[in-house]
Design an enzyme around this catalytic site. Structure first.
Site, PDB file in Angstrom:
ATOM      1  N   LYS A   1     -46.631  15.628  39.079  1.00 30.32           N
ATOM      2  CA  LYS A   1     -47.897  16.310  38.805  1.00 30.32           C
ATOM      3  C   LYS A   1     -49.061  15.648  39.530  1.00 30.32           C
ATOM      4  CE  LYS A   1     -46.532  18.098  34.243  1.00 30.32           C
ATOM      5  NZ  LYS A   1     -46.777  18.065  32.791  1.00 30.32           N
TER       6      LYS A   1
ATOM      7  N   GLY B   1     -45.939  23.324  25.928  1.00 27.88           N
ATOM      8  CA  GLY B   1     -45.550  24.388  25.009  1.00 27.88           C
ATOM      9  C   GLY B   1     -45.251  25.666  25.754  1.00 27.88           C
TER      10      GLY B   1
END
Length: 814
Positions: A681, A796
């Site tokens: 990332k 999520g």
């Protein structure tokens, strides 16, 4: 007076003939009706003629089929007590046909004269049946003999009408006969020897137009099986709509480029007297259809319609020896003329280095031989190259009288085609600016139609076709969100979002009309297609749908290798998979390059921060001229969840398992806990900042004990977490005693990057980061002391799916 012509499908069954007679009976008196052969009969007649010529006695089967078809219609159409005369008429014609075919079979010779006599039988039969049915309905009808009235010269199979004699004959016949309905078989004429000739393709239309001219008809009606001319072929574009009014010139252009409702040369007699032509649907007579006329009122559309010609080959003659040499074009076209090869499309380079023409595919090789022979000397001297033949092409054309007064039509056409990977091989536009035509690959015709129709006719509704690989937690949530928002997107954003392909690890499902999302899972489970990345790509490519978007919701290491293939097909790629953007820098750059080259968006906002607009914010900074100097971030929602919940009560192992159950970690939690996911990332953010860096340049300070790092499987890894609980307790206690919280931090500064577990004091921005939240601090030339902060839920399935959904919507505007 009205002339009504009914085509083959309009008289193709007893039911349809009854409909025809009903339509005719409602019209005023003194009208003319022209009928074609029953649908399919002319083809059967041609087949039987050539079988007989080749001494194949199977021709008899076709003749019997022709007879049975007509007798069946008579029995279904006319009451039993009135059938005898009609059956007798039909049998006399059929017997004469059998005699002619027997002669052909015996002599093994099919002259043009015999062929014309044979293929005209269809119109004779249909007119006799319809005449008798009209009489059975007590209609005053006169059946005229077209053969004796319409005179023609030249070719038996494509005769040219002798207007003077024909007009004299028709005027005389009409003056002698008083009629409510004049019935004519179409297509048929005769020469000076009274031999039957035919009027060629569209001959029945020609008969009708000729009669309309003679009687100065108020309108010529062409009754067919469609409700007029359409903005596009309804078989290719389901959103196509009838054109209420259209000029003669527009109708000619559309018909020339493939609209099959009318055949331009055959309606010329009606055009000569400016007789309006109405195109109507026999099966839906109440529908308005299309009116072709000179005076078009209240027309606002710039483009009237889109049409195309299939089965095209493009011939190109090129060479330096053509430049500045007079007579090259003359020789080129004269050579084609001598062999009666029709040229459909012409374009020539302004440099005079090449001439390209489009011809019917069936004559392409013959045309090459002719041209190569014509320029044999220049080819031998290598001044001109041998003719280049490109096959499997089609021509697509935009047509509209209003084009000449509007700017940007060509640009809009080519922009939309290019964006959807429809390669244009050649372009032509007439000086009247009534049409713009382009040569394209025949496989791209349907896509080109749908793209252009959406651009010029639909209410700016853009159709997006999704192909989703991975329907686990994130993928399933994405489909759920799409289903929920489809109606809203169409009404509010004018986006028609369709899921066309879905794949999990076992099966693949495709539906080019869109998969119903109410029950996609049972459909997927029962699909016959076994999953393979090659197979999925090939299906997407073969469907060739406009505005296609490939969506990767997996963490698979191999699937990103296909991104380049999709982009090269102008298929947008939306990915939450981080592998591609954290792979070799050259691959990352190549993906960006291909995205620009093929106008195919490559979006990956969810690579960093799930649904948070982290990459989008960074892009805005860079695009506005800012420069990133430092990045500090907590980029793992799963690790933040784990360390926020590991407070000395539950074991570290139990917290990790809970994170997996709630969908915060990858299926393999080692990806999250090893730090590799965070390293990827921060690498992506660094690259998006415009800085070249590889993954192995990032220092990964792993917090895991060696036993966990060396675990060979997920189950073994989880077990090591339980055995090393004391180690994790020590990490927590040390931080807690110093008034700090544990956070897994990614940093970039002075060209170097690292990731690792840090003790964060209460004064730091990261300290109060709760739950699964992510946070990024961008220090730039403009934000030197107080960083630009992006903060929010970073893990999520639901927020990740919403981030992917956002990228899908962004593809519309890129």
């Amino acid at each position: 007076m009205i002339v009504s012509k009914f085509g083959g499908t309009s008289v193709g069954s007893a039911k349809n003939i009854a409909k025809v007679v009903e339509i005719v009976s409602k019209k005023p008196k003194n009208n003319i009706v022209v009928v074609s052969a029953i649908g399919g009969i002319t083809n059967l007649l041609i087949k039987s003629a050539y079988l007989a010529k080749n001494a194949d006695d199977n021709y008899i089967k076709f003749v019997n089929q022709i007879e049975d078809t007509h007798l069946s219609i008579i029995k279904d159409l006319i009451s039993h007590r009135n059938q005898n005369d009609t059956i007798q008429d039909v049998k006399l014609v059929i017997n004469a046909l059998k005699d002619r075919l027997h002669s052909v079979f015996t002599l093994r010779d099919l002259s043009a004269k015999s062929e014309a006599s044979i293929i005209s039988t269809g119109e004779i039969l249909s007119s006799k049946i319809i005449y008798n049915y009209m009489r059975s309905k007590n209609l005053e009808v006169t059946l005229f003999d077209a053969k004796s009235l319409i005179k023609a010269n030249g070719d038996y199979l494509n005769a040219q009408v002798d207007y003077n004699n024909t007009y004299y004959n028709l005027k005389k016949a009409f003056s002698k006969n008083q009629f409510d309905i004049a019935l004519f078989p179409g297509f048929i004429a005769s020469n000076n020897n009274n031999d039957i000739t035919t009027l060629g393709r569209g001959g029945s239309d020609y008969t009708a137009a000729l009669l309309a001219n003679v009687i100065d008809a108020d309108v010529l009606e062409i009754w067919t099986d469609v409700s007029g001319l359409y903005t596009a072929n309804p078989k290719l574009v389901k959103q196509a709509m009838p054109i209420p009014q259209i000029s003669y010139e527009e109708a000619m252009e559309l018909s020339y480029f493939g609209a099959k409702v009318i055949y331009p040369p055959t309606i010329q007699p009606a055009l000569n007297k400016s007789i309006p032509i109405a195109i109507k649907n026999t099966l839906k007579p109440e529908e308005k259809g299309s009116l072709i006329s000179e005076n078009i009122t209240n027309k606002s559309e710039v483009i009237t319609g889109i049409s195309h010609i299939d089965h095209i080959a493009m011939l190109t003659l090129q060479g330096n020896g053509m430049v500045g040499v007079p007579g090259i074009s003359k020789r080129f076209f004269e050579a084609l003329l001598m062999e009666k090869i029709n040229v459909i499309f012409i374009t020539q380079a302004s440099s005079e280095h090449s001439i390209s023409v489009a011809v019917d595919l069936g004559v392409a090789e013959k045309a090459k031989q002719v041209i190569d022979a014509q320029f044999a000397y220049e080819i031998l001297q290598k001044q001109i190259d041998p003719m280049i033949v490109e096959k499997d092409l089609a021509i697509i054309a935009l047509v509209g009288d209003q084009m000449k007064s509007h700017q940007g039509i060509s640009g809009k056409m080519f922009s939309h085609l290019g964006h959807n990977n429809v390669n244009i091989r050649a372009i032509a536009q007439g000086s009247t600016e009534r049409n713009i035509s382009a040569v394209i690959n025949k496989k791209a015709v349907k896509k080109a139609f749908t793209v252009l129709h959406a651009a010029f006719f639909e209410d700016h509704i853009k159709q997006i076709n999704l192909f989703v690989v991975g329907v686990g937690n994130v993928g399933a949530k994405l489909l759920e969100q799409i289903k929920q928002q489809q109606s809203f997107l169409k009404k509010q954003l004018h986006i028609d979002l369709r899921v066309v392909g879905i794949s999990n690890s076992k099966t693949m499902l495709f539906n080019n009309k869109g998969i119903h999302l109410d029950n996609w899972l049972p459909q997927l489970k029962s699909s016959e297609f076994t999953t393979s990345f090659d197979g999925f790509f090939n299906h997407v490519k073969d469907l060739n749908l406009r505005n296609s978007v490939f969506v990767d919701t997996t963490a698979n290491n191999d699937l990103p290798n296909y991104y380049q293939k999709y982009l090269k097909q102008s298929i947008a790629v939306v990915a939450c998979n981080k592998v591609a953007c954290s792979s070799d820098f050259e691959n990352y750059q190549e993906l960006k390059k291909l995205s620009r080259q093929y106008s195919a968006p490559f979006l990956f906002e969810t690579n960093v921060g799930a649904g948070l607009p982290i990459i989008d914010t960074l892009k805005n900074l860079i695009n506005s001229g800012d420069r990133v100097t430092k990045i500090q971030a907590v980029l793992s929602g799963s690790l933040n969840f784990i360390f926020n919940n590991y407070v000395g009560q539950d074991t570290f192992k139990d917290i990790v398992l809970k994170a997996g159950e709630e969908g915060y970690t990858e299926h393999d939690p080692r990806i999250d806990l090893s730090g590799i996911d965070v390293a990827r990332k921060i690498l992506i953010l660094i690259r998006e900042s415009g800085i070249k860096m590889e993954l192995d340049h990032i220092t990964n300070n792993s917090f895991l004990p060696k036993t966990s790092q060396q675990a060979d499987s997920v189950s073994e890894f989880i077990e090591t977490l339980g055995r090393e609980e004391a180690y994790f307790q020590e990490l927590y206690n040390n931080a807690h005693q110093r008034g700090c919280r544990l956070k897994y931090v990614a940093e970039f500064n002075d060209g170097k990057a690292n990731v690792g577990l840090q003790e964060i004091p209460s004064t730091h921005d990261f300290y109060n980061l709760d739950g699964k939240d992510n946070i990024v601090l961008f220090y730039t030339d403009r934000y030197q002391e107080q960083p630009l902060i992006v903060k929010g839920a970073g893990a999520g399935a639901e927020v990740t799916a919403s981030g992917i959904f956002g990228d899908i919507i962004r593809t519309v505007n890129q």
